[in-house]
Design a protein around this motif. Structure first.
Motif, PDB file in Angstrom:
ATOM      1  N   GLY A  42      21.997   3.504  57.140  1.00  0.00           N
ATOM      2  CA  GLY A  42      20.813   2.967  56.461  1.00  0.00           C
ATOM      3  C   GLY A  42      20.940   2.986  54.949  1.00  0.00           C
ATOM      4  O   GLY A  42      20.037   3.441  54.254  1.00  0.00           O
ATOM      5  N   LEU A  43      22.038   2.467  54.424  1.00  0.00           N
ATOM      6  CA  LEU A  43      22.267   2.483  52.980  1.00  0.00           C
ATOM      7  C   LEU A  43      21.487   1.404  52.238  1.00  0.00           C
ATOM      8  O   LEU A  43      21.163   1.581  51.070  1.00  0.00           O
ATOM      9  CB  LEU A  43      23.760   2.310  52.683  1.00  0.00           C
ATOM     10  CG  LEU A  43      24.718   3.343  53.288  1.00  0.00           C
ATOM     11  CD1 LEU A  43      26.148   3.033  52.879  1.00  0.00           C
ATOM     12  CD2 LEU A  43      24.337   4.744  52.903  1.00  0.00           C
TER      13      LEU A  43
ATOM     14  N   PRO B 104      36.622  -7.550  58.085  1.00  0.00           N
ATOM     15  CA  PRO B 104      37.674  -7.723  57.090  1.00  0.00           C
ATOM     16  C   PRO B 104      37.175  -7.250  55.724  1.00  0.00           C
ATOM     17  O   PRO B 104      35.995  -7.395  55.399  1.00  0.00           O
ATOM     18  CB  PRO B 104      37.918  -9.234  57.079  1.00  0.00           C
ATOM     19  CG  PRO B 104      37.443  -9.700  58.412  1.00  0.00           C
ATOM     20  CD  PRO B 104      36.283  -8.803  58.754  1.00  0.00           C
ATOM     21  N   GLY B 105      38.067  -6.685  54.947  1.00  0.00           N
ATOM     22  CA  GLY B 105      37.672  -6.207  53.624  1.00  0.00           C
ATOM     23  C   GLY B 105      38.713  -5.288  53.039  1.00  0.00           C
ATOM     24  O   GLY B 105      39.832  -5.185  53.539  1.00  0.00           O
TER      25      GLY B 105
ATOM     26  N   CYS C  52      32.696   4.025  51.510  1.00  0.00           N
ATOM     27  CA  CYS C  52      31.899   4.641  52.566  1.00  0.00           C
ATOM     28  C   CYS C  52      32.686   5.823  53.135  1.00  0.00           C
ATOM     29  O   CYS C  52      33.871   5.698  53.437  1.00  0.00           O
ATOM     30  CB  CYS C  52      31.621   3.613  53.664  1.00  0.00           C
ATOM     31  SG  CYS C  52      30.744   4.289  55.090  1.00  0.00           S
ATOM     32  N   MET C  53      32.043   6.964  53.301  1.00  0.00           N
ATOM     33  CA  MET C  53      32.727   8.151  53.816  1.00  0.00           C
ATOM     34  C   MET C  53      32.946   8.091  55.326  1.00  0.00           C
ATOM     35  O   MET C  53      33.713   8.873  55.869  1.00  0.00           O
ATOM     36  CB  MET C  53      31.954   9.410  53.458  1.00  0.00           C
ATOM     37  CG  MET C  53      32.101   9.805  52.018  1.00  0.00           C
ATOM     38  SD  MET C  53      31.438  11.434  51.712  1.00  0.00           S
ATOM     39  CE  MET C  53      30.122  11.060  50.590  1.00  0.00           C
ATOM     40  N   VAL C  54      32.299   7.147  56.007  1.00  0.00           N
ATOM     41  CA  VAL C  54      32.478   7.026  57.450  1.00  0.00           C
ATOM     42  C   VAL C  54      33.585   6.032  57.774  1.00  0.00           C
ATOM     43  O   VAL C  54      34.517   6.350  58.503  1.00  0.00           O
ATOM     44  CB  VAL C  54      31.160   6.621  58.147  1.00  0.00           C
ATOM     45  CG1 VAL C  54      31.380   6.402  59.630  1.00  0.00           C
ATOM     46  CG2 VAL C  54      30.098   7.683  57.909  1.00  0.00           C
ATOM     47  N   CYS C  55      33.526   4.818  57.227  1.00  0.00           N
ATOM     48  CA  CYS C  55      34.515   3.788  57.582  1.00  0.00           C
ATOM     49  C   CYS C  55      35.529   3.521  56.479  1.00  0.00           C
ATOM     50  O   CYS C  55      36.535   2.878  56.718  1.00  0.00           O
ATOM     51  CB  CYS C  55      33.818   2.493  57.963  1.00  0.00           C
ATOM     52  SG  CYS C  55      33.058   1.612  56.575  1.00  0.00           S
ATOM     53  N   SER C  56      35.291   3.969  55.270  1.00  0.00           N
ATOM     54  CA  SER C  56      36.142   3.861  54.083  1.00  0.00           C
ATOM     55  C   SER C  56      36.168   2.478  53.434  1.00  0.00           C
ATOM     56  O   SER C  56      37.004   2.220  52.577  1.00  0.00           O
ATOM     57  CB  SER C  56      37.571   4.359  54.355  1.00  0.00           C
ATOM     58  OG  SER C  56      38.342   3.448  55.090  1.00  0.00           O
TER      59      SER C  56
ATOM     60  N   PHE D 113      26.367  -2.209  48.230  1.00  0.00           N
ATOM     61  CA  PHE D 113      25.808  -1.186  49.107  1.00  0.00           C
ATOM     62  C   PHE D 113      24.284  -1.214  49.035  1.00  0.00           C
ATOM     63  O   PHE D 113      23.607  -1.067  50.045  1.00  0.00           O
ATOM     64  CB  PHE D 113      26.315   0.215  48.742  1.00  0.00           C
ATOM     65  CG  PHE D 113      27.676   0.541  49.305  1.00  0.00           C
ATOM     66  CD1 PHE D 113      27.909   0.514  50.673  1.00  0.00           C
ATOM     67  CD2 PHE D 113      28.718   0.898  48.476  1.00  0.00           C
ATOM     68  CE1 PHE D 113      29.153   0.824  51.202  1.00  0.00           C
ATOM     69  CE2 PHE D 113      29.965   1.218  48.989  1.00  0.00           C
ATOM     70  CZ  PHE D 113      30.185   1.176  50.354  1.00  0.00           C
ATOM     71  N   MET D 114      23.720  -1.422  47.845  1.00  0.00           N
ATOM     72  CA  MET D 114      22.258  -1.452  47.693  1.00  0.00           C
ATOM     73  C   MET D 114      21.668  -2.699  48.345  1.00  0.00           C
ATOM     74  O   MET D 114      20.665  -2.625  49.038  1.00  0.00           O
ATOM     75  CB  MET D 114      21.898  -1.406  46.205  1.00  0.00           C
ATOM     76  CG  MET D 114      20.401  -1.342  45.946  1.00  0.00           C
ATOM     77  SD  MET D 114      19.615   0.154  46.581  1.00  0.00           S
ATOM     78  CE  MET D 114      19.973   1.298  45.282  1.00  0.00           C
ATOM     79  N   ARG D 115      22.309  -3.838  48.136  1.00  0.00           N
ATOM     80  CA  ARG D 115      21.796  -5.107  48.659  1.00  0.00           C
ATOM     81  C   ARG D 115      22.022  -5.277  50.151  1.00  0.00           C
ATOM     82  O   ARG D 115      21.152  -5.752  50.876  1.00  0.00           O
ATOM     83  CB  ARG D 115      22.480  -6.270  47.936  1.00  0.00           C
ATOM     84  CG  ARG D 115      21.625  -7.033  47.003  1.00  0.00           C
ATOM     85  CD  ARG D 115      22.256  -8.311  46.456  1.00  0.00           C
ATOM     86  NE  ARG D 115      23.549  -8.704  46.959  1.00  0.00           N
ATOM     87  CZ  ARG D 115      24.695  -8.569  46.294  1.00  0.00           C
ATOM     88  NH1 ARG D 115      24.718  -8.047  45.096  1.00  0.00           N
ATOM     89  NH2 ARG D 115      25.825  -8.976  46.817  1.00  0.00           N
ATOM     90  N   GLU D 116      23.221  -4.911  50.621  1.00  0.00           N
ATOM     91  CA  GLU D 116      23.606  -5.236  51.992  1.00  0.00           C
ATOM     92  C   GLU D 116      23.885  -4.018  52.864  1.00  0.00           C
ATOM     93  O   GLU D 116      24.019  -4.150  54.078  1.00  0.00           O
ATOM     94  CB  GLU D 116      24.858  -6.116  51.962  1.00  0.00           C
ATOM     95  CG  GLU D 116      24.655  -7.400  51.186  1.00  0.00           C
ATOM     96  CD  GLU D 116      25.967  -8.139  50.928  1.00  0.00           C
ATOM     97  OE1 GLU D 116      26.977  -7.823  51.579  1.00  0.00           O
ATOM     98  OE2 GLU D 116      25.958  -9.032  50.067  1.00  0.00           O
ATOM     99  N   GLY D 117      24.041  -2.845  52.250  1.00  0.00           N
ATOM    100  CA  GLY D 117      24.417  -1.666  53.018  1.00  0.00           C
ATOM    101  C   GLY D 117      25.893  -1.724  53.367  1.00  0.00           C
ATOM    102  O   GLY D 117      26.654  -2.510  52.827  1.00  0.00           O
ATOM    103  N   CYS D 118      26.298  -0.883  54.293  1.00  0.00           N
ATOM    104  CA  CYS D 118      27.687  -0.876  54.748  1.00  0.00           C
ATOM    105  C   CYS D 118      27.827  -1.859  55.908  1.00  0.00           C
ATOM    106  O   CYS D 118      27.084  -1.763  56.885  1.00  0.00           O
ATOM    107  CB  CYS D 118      28.092   0.529  55.207  1.00  0.00           C
ATOM    108  SG  CYS D 118      29.774   0.594  55.844  1.00  0.00           S
ATOM    109  N   PRO D 119      28.769  -2.802  55.825  1.00  0.00           N
ATOM    110  CA  PRO D 119      28.892  -3.800  56.889  1.00  0.00           C
ATOM    111  C   PRO D 119      29.325  -3.215  58.233  1.00  0.00           C
ATOM    112  O   PRO D 119      29.127  -3.839  59.268  1.00  0.00           O
ATOM    113  CB  PRO D 119      29.940  -4.770  56.351  1.00  0.00           C
ATOM    114  CG  PRO D 119      30.706  -3.992  55.346  1.00  0.00           C
ATOM    115  CD  PRO D 119      29.746  -2.994  54.767  1.00  0.00           C
TER     116      PRO D 119
END
Length: 125
Positions: free
Chosen positions: A46-47, A87-88, A16-20, A33-39
């Motif tokens: 709105g990914l 966490p990730g 992700c370019m915002v949170c990495s 990313f398609m199933r859950e988007g960015c956590p």
């Protein structure tokens, strides 16, 4: 938290370019990313279910990996500006440019966007 990626499938990773945060994207059973988007950023980006947004707001080009288990006690999380994130596994640097309308959406939501590619000076954080 499991983040094993078999050798040869590293090209399936996007940051992700915002949170990495880094997630698997191209593998059919693991399109996170398609199933859950960015956590961390889904409410702004709105990914989820939006391949165009995923292509615009995430990048396959990143450097370094950081695993964060508890961002409250991690000096690395503070150094990378990851306070409050889930966490990730995160990238140290993410190469790419967000579309101007996405940057405007972030600003409208009260989020100061600082590029994760290292181009922003230290005085901006």
């Amino acid at each position: 938290m499991s983040f094993y990626v078999p050798p040869g499938q590293m090209r399936s990773l996007r940051a992700c370019m915002v949170c990495s945060i880094i997630q698997i994207h191209n593998l059919p059973v693991n399109q996170k990313f398609m199933r859950e988007g960015c956590p961390n950023c889904e409410h702004i980006l709105g990914l989820r279910g939006n391949n165009d947004a995923i292509q615009e707001c995430t990048s396959q080009v990143f450097e370094g990996l950081i695993s964060i288990a508890d961002e409250r006690v991690s000096w690395v999380a503070r150094w990378q500006r990851l306070e409050g994130y889930v966490p990730g596994t995160y990238a140290v640097k993410v190469t790419g440019t967000l579309p101007p309308e996405t940057v405007s959406s972030l600003e409208d939501a009260g989020i100061k966007y600082i590029p994760r590619d290292g181009s922003a000076g230290e005085d901006e954080s």
